[in-house]
Scaffold this active site. Sequence first.
Site, PDB file in Angstrom:
ATOM      1  N   GLU A 285      32.229  44.554  46.298  1.00  0.00           N
ATOM      2  CA  GLU A 285      32.057  44.590  47.745  1.00  0.00           C
ATOM      3  C   GLU A 285      31.445  43.261  48.166  1.00  0.00           C
ATOM      4  O   GLU A 285      30.344  42.908  47.727  1.00  0.00           O
ATOM      5  CB  GLU A 285      31.143  45.739  48.161  1.00  0.00           C
ATOM      6  CG  GLU A 285      31.754  47.101  47.906  1.00  0.00           C
ATOM      7  CD  GLU A 285      30.789  48.225  48.228  1.00  0.00           C
ATOM      8  OE1 GLU A 285      29.778  47.965  48.922  1.00  0.00           O
ATOM      9  OE2 GLU A 285      31.037  49.353  47.782  1.00  0.00           O
TER      10      GLU A 285
ATOM     11  N   ASP B  73      20.731  48.163  56.255  1.00  0.00           N
ATOM     12  CA  ASP B  73      20.291  47.481  55.041  1.00  0.00           C
ATOM     13  C   ASP B  73      18.782  47.328  54.983  1.00  0.00           C
ATOM     14  O   ASP B  73      18.117  47.156  56.005  1.00  0.00           O
ATOM     15  CB  ASP B  73      20.958  46.103  54.949  1.00  0.00           C
ATOM     16  CG  ASP B  73      22.450  46.223  54.724  1.00  0.00           C
ATOM     17  OD1 ASP B  73      22.825  46.914  53.772  1.00  0.00           O
ATOM     18  OD2 ASP B  73      23.230  45.646  55.500  1.00  0.00           O
TER      19      ASP B  73
END
Length: 260
Positions: A47, A58
């Site tokens: 990814e 995140d």
Amino acid sequence: MENRITTLFKTKKKDILSVYFCAGYPEVDNTADVIRTLERNGVDMLEIGIPFSDPMADGPVIQEASTQALRNGMSLRKLFFRLQGVRDSVNIPLLLMGYLNPVMQYGFENFCKSCRDVGIDGCIIPDLPFSDYLNEFKPIAEKYGIKVIMLITPETSDERIRFIDEHTDGFIYMVSSAATTGAQQSFDERKQAYFRRINAMSLRNPRMVGFGISNKETFRTACDNASGAIIGSKFVTLIGESRSPEIAIKKLKEALTMTE
């Protein structure tokens, strides 16, 4: 030609290792080198993170990497440029992971076309509403052969999970918790119960577990409850410290106690 994501899950049913890294971190021009190095070291799928100024899902590690990548001058346009020719020497599935804003600025059809042109197999856009995906994005992605991977969390209802399973293919990204990304030492009973609940649903799509995987215990638990694991923060930390993809992936595999 069959999509490489589909091929991977047909040929390897368990212990799939997928690694996330942020394009442009720690160096702006090391993206192709990171990809080649990780494939050479036995990573099954990658990814590639598109840096963004407000990465809401995140944790601090990936936020900092994303900020530094932007400071380094990385953008989606530059990323596509740096991915040109990478398929001459790389065979594993490659996905782009990023937020909707930069993708929409680039234009979604333009994005899918560029993905196809450089050999990207799929994308993960955490803040893409599923209804928008079905109504607007899915036909375009299918036109260019790009798999759009959807995320589920412990809070996602069974009904919605079945709906996602019915209308997507490739794999389902099973977020281990509703919190942000970041390394954890183990998965508690609540998370284990979530894994068991999803297992019992006998979904059509294979699943990968992500968020919080950083050691042998969390990797093993993920692999026991899905086709494999996605590791992000731990690898981003290691590559930030070593500034070497070779050292970083070797240290990661040591942490997971995986053999070559």
